[in-house]
Structure formats: C-alpha cells, structure tokens
Design an enzyme around this catalytic site. Structure first.
Site, PDB file in Angstrom:
ATOM      1  N   ASN A 192      -2.010  -3.077   8.727  1.00 55.94           N
ATOM      2  CA  ASN A 192      -3.219  -5.125   8.661  1.00 55.94           C
ATOM      3  C   ASN A 192      -3.450  -4.991   7.051  1.00 55.94           C
ATOM      4  O   ASN A 192      -2.713  -4.298   6.134  1.00 55.94           O
ATOM      5  CB  ASN A 192      -5.120  -4.862   9.285  1.00 55.94           C
ATOM      6  CG  ASN A 192      -4.977  -6.024   9.962  1.00 55.94           C
ATOM      7  OD1 ASN A 192      -5.167  -6.507   9.040  1.00 55.94           O
ATOM      8  ND2 ASN A 192      -4.891  -5.798  10.801  1.00 55.94           N
TER       9      ASN A 192
ATOM     10  N   ARG B 136       1.091  -1.244   0.000  1.00 53.99           N
ATOM     11  CA  ARG B 136      -0.489  -0.310  -0.486  1.00 53.99           C
ATOM     12  C   ARG B 136       0.872   0.941   0.201  1.00 53.99           C
ATOM     13  O   ARG B 136       0.374   1.994  -0.839  1.00 53.99           O
ATOM     14  CB  ARG B 136      -0.898  -0.018   0.752  1.00 53.99           C
ATOM     15  CG  ARG B 136      -2.014   1.547   1.406  1.00 53.99           C
ATOM     16  CD  ARG B 136      -2.989   1.208   0.650  1.00 53.99           C
ATOM     17  NE  ARG B 136      -3.711  -0.166  -0.234  1.00 53.99           N
ATOM     18  CZ  ARG B 136      -4.486  -0.209  -0.580  1.00 53.99           C
ATOM     19  NH1 ARG B 136      -4.717   1.406  -1.529  1.00 53.99           N
ATOM     20  NH2 ARG B 136      -5.347  -1.028  -0.942  1.00 53.99           N
TER      21      ARG B 136
ATOM     22  N   HIS C  27      -5.001  -3.552   4.670  1.00 49.69           N
ATOM     23  CA  HIS C  27      -5.358  -2.208   3.472  1.00 49.69           C
ATOM     24  C   HIS C  27      -3.780  -1.963   3.507  1.00 49.69           C
ATOM     25  O   HIS C  27      -3.476  -1.408   2.316  1.00 49.69           O
ATOM     26  CB  HIS C  27      -6.335  -1.450   4.344  1.00 49.69           C
ATOM     27  CG  HIS C  27      -6.024  -0.730   2.801  1.00 49.69           C
ATOM     28  ND1 HIS C  27      -5.771   0.898   2.593  1.00 49.69           N
ATOM     29  CD2 HIS C  27      -7.130  -0.791   1.956  1.00 49.69           C
ATOM     30  CE1 HIS C  27      -5.968   1.805   1.893  1.00 49.69           C
ATOM     31  NE2 HIS C  27      -7.216   1.138   1.352  1.00 49.69           N
ATOM     32  N   CYS C  28      -3.051  -2.367   3.839  1.00 49.47           N
ATOM     33  CA  CYS C  28      -1.078  -1.774   4.453  1.00 49.47           C
ATOM     34  C   CYS C  28      -0.834  -2.784   3.616  1.00 49.47           C
ATOM     35  O   CYS C  28      -0.032  -1.948   2.847  1.00 49.47           O
ATOM     36  CB  CYS C  28      -1.267  -1.325   5.749  1.00 49.47           C
ATOM     37  SG  CYS C  28      -1.646  -0.409   7.044  1.00 49.47           S
ATOM     38  N   ILE C  29      -1.169  -3.910   3.392  1.00 51.19           N
ATOM     39  CA  ILE C  29      -0.442  -4.786   2.502  1.00 51.19           C
ATOM     40  C   ILE C  29      -0.465  -5.251   0.850  1.00 51.19           C
ATOM     41  O   ILE C  29      -0.642  -5.828   0.626  1.00 51.19           O
ATOM     42  CB  ILE C  29      -0.478  -6.352   3.540  1.00 51.19           C
ATOM     43  CG1 ILE C  29      -1.602  -6.829   3.390  1.00 51.19           C
ATOM     44  CG2 ILE C  29       0.833  -5.933   4.323  1.00 51.19           C
ATOM     45  CD1 ILE C  29      -1.286  -8.219   4.026  1.00 51.19           C
TER      46      ILE C  29
END
Ligand code: KQY
Length: 367
Positions: free
Chosen positions: A353, A94, A355-357
């Site tokens: 989490n 992300r 969304h970040c990955i």
C-alpha cells in the site's frame, strides 16, 4: 560526486531518522508490471498518481518511470511532481529505494540493501530483479549522496525506526533462508545495528496474515512517535490475524526501547478481511516466473501502511465499514497532522500500500 563507502553508517556516526521527522521529499516509482497490476496497469497508475498528488501538497515528490512510460507518467502526474527516468522491475520504492541515514552535522547518506524480489528464485515474487536492485544507487546518484552497499538482503518495508535507537522488525521476514541463508537472528540484528545506527531491535514474530513479502513490519506496526506504536488489530478469534496481532502485542508490551522506555501500544482495527475479486483478476497476466494473483485470495490489507508526509499522514481507505473508525483513531493519535485519505484498494491488489510505494528522503539537518 556520490561515493560508495566501505564503512558502515553506525561507524561513521549516521543513523536512520524516523519517518515522522522532517523530509526533503518523497520518492516513488511508476507501476507497469502486468502480473502485479491489472488492466495494463492503468488503475494502479491512477492510484499512484493520486498518492503522489496527495503527498505533493506537503513535500516535493519525485517519480521514477521506465523510458517507455515516461510520457504517460508525466501526463498523468501533477506538474509539481518531478518525473525522472529510472528502470525498475516493479514499483515498490519503499523496498528498492535507499534507506536514508543522517548525522548530527545534518549530512544525509543512503543505504543500498541487497534486493532479491522478496525471497529469491524459489520464494520470490518475480524474476529478474536486477533493475530493482539498482534503484537505490540511481536515486543516490541523482541526489549526489554517498552510498553504503549493505551485505544484507532486505527491503525498506521490513524496517521501522523511532529515530532514537530502536528498530521494529519481523523475524519471519528478515531471519529467513530466502533472504539471508545461514545468518542467525543475532547476526541479522548486528547488520541492522551497523547500517541503521540503532541499538535495540524489537523482533515481532510474524507479519500480517498472508502478506506476500513474508511479513513486512510496515503493514503490521509502526512508530507514531518515540515510545508509541500503532498495531493492526482484529477482535475476531476466527481470523488468523487474531493470533498474529496478539503475539505482536505481547512482545511490544514486554519490550523496552533504546532509551529504556516501555512502549504505549495503540490498536487499529484492520479492514475487511478483503479478497481479490474475479473482476480484478480478469485482466491480470500470470507471470511464468512469479507470484500468481487469483480471485478469492485474501489481501494483506492494513491501515498501518500509511505515509508520514511533512505535517500530514496519507492513509489508504478501502470503502470498508472500518474506514471511519481507522481515521478517527489516526485523528485522535496524531492531532498535529492533517489526515489525508487516498483510495488504497488498487494499490493493495499489487500486495502493498501507500507506505510500500513511497520512500522519504530526510531533510538535511533533521537528526
Ligand atoms: O510492504 C511493502 N513494503 C511492499 C509490498 C510489496 C509487494 C510486492 N508485490
């Protein structure tokens, strides 16, 4: 051939589409860093593989892995997930992947932000970050898409758009000398308008309590459709998150989006609070140059950190008493999508989490 362009997306008629618009696919990176991921990275790798498998039910997924991890990533990931060799310093696609932009003719290009590991040498989470800073460019090369190299230091997790001209961003993260020294809020907003093709920036004051990124909006608040946002929430006045969520609510309720609409704000109760355990930290290396994860530290847990896939949302669950209510909220707000859950705690340990990955690549013609 993928070109590097000197203009800006806005000047060329490009804009970032909303995540809930159709995707061509999803990009991820394979986790390996021993001071981010405990136990040699294996529990995180299993968790990332579950996320990739969940998303691959709805859209094509590509995972970038270090050369040394290519074979194990290939083995652990489902066969329909594409694995390519991409070097990186950590695994937050992300933040280090391109922010894709589209135009009315259906063309897709990418914005390559400057990256400094969430705050540079003094406040950043690790050093070096040179390989992370090359990830967006490599993804765009693989996809043969033109690239804008933006002058701003930021990360994709700091940006959420409605696809209709409005951006949500957190001031404590983006207007910060550890990212963009000397730039005022207006100057930062001007860059965001130019590179995301938005007109209106809604500045939320602070991110989720103790978020090691300095406050990424993707952990606090997101658009679920134009004119509607989801905000992480707690009713516990003793919790430091209480004031943070209330401040954000006040801004959102007073705001107008780029089309002049007032926003409908939906609240979703946060899990926990959740804390790192001794067991989780036992096999975690503490980096000499970097952030130290210690037992007892509160983690920035949030259900808002989910991913919109085509026809679905992929949401972290924490085996927490709040999980059921969070899923009911998402079912109620997004009845047109399947709600798929994946265990989120082993990703949360690294500071982010689902969304970040992940990073969505919009479908051609999705504008
Ligand atoms: O919020 C995000 N997009 C990423 C979290 C990064 C955590 C770094 N350890």
């Amino acid at each position: 051939m993928a070109r590097t362009l000197d203009s800006t997306p806005a000047a060329d008629g490009f804009r970032m589409p909303a995540e809930f618009q159709p995707h061509a696919g999803c990009w991820m990176l394979w986790p390996f860093r021993l001071d981010t991921w405990p136990a040699g990275g294996v529990p995180a790798q299993e968790a990332f593989a579950e996320v990739a498998a969940a998303i691959a039910r709805f859209e094509p997924v590509t995972v970038g892995a270090l050369a040394a991890h290519f074979e194990s990533a290939r083995r652990m990931l489902p066969g329909d997930v594409r694995v390519v060799e991409i070097s990186s310093n950590d695994s937050w696609m992300r933040d280090v992947g391109p922010t894709f932009v589209v135009n009315d003719a259906g063309a897709v290009r990418g914005v390559d932000w400057r990256f400094n590991a969430y705050g540079g040498l003094t406040e950043g989470l690790y050093f070096p970050w040179d390989l992370d800073d090359l990830v967006a460019r490599k993804v765009l090369e693989i996809e043969r898409l033109d690239r804008y190299r933006a002058p701003l230091v930021t990360e994709g997790g700091a940006l959420h758009v409605d696809g209709q001209g409005t951006l949500l961003a957190v001031e404590s993260c983006l207007v910060n000398p550890n990212r963009n020294p000397g730039l005022t809020r207006e100057e930062v907003a001007a860059h965001l308008r130019a590179y995301l093709g938005v007109e209106t920036v809604i500045w939320l004051p602070r991110g989720v309590f103790d978020d090691e990124t300095g406050g990424h909006v993707d952990n606090l608040c997101c658009f679920i459709r134009p004119g509607e946002v989801l905000l992480t929430w707690t009713d516990d006045p003793e919790d430091p998150q209480y004031e943070i969520s209330r401040e954000a609510l006040a801004v959102l309720e007073a705001a107008r989006d780029a089309r002049g609409r007032k926003l409908a704000v939906h609240k979703i109760q946060q899990p926990g609070p959740l804390f790192l355990t001794k067991e989780e930290c036992r096999y975690l290396q503490s980096g000499e140059q970097g952030y130290c994860r210690r037992a007892g530290k509160r983690m920035a847990a949030s259900y808002v950190n989910f991913y919109f896939a085509n026809g679905a949302v992929v949401v972290p669950r924490f085996d927490d008493p709040r999980d059921d209510a969070a899923l009911e909220t998402l079912h109620r707000l997004l009845p047109e999508r399947q709600i798929v859950t994946v265990p989120g705690r082993r990703i949360l340990i690294g500071g982010g989490n689902i969304h970040c990955i992940t990073q969505q690549q919009p479908a051609r013609g999705s504008a």
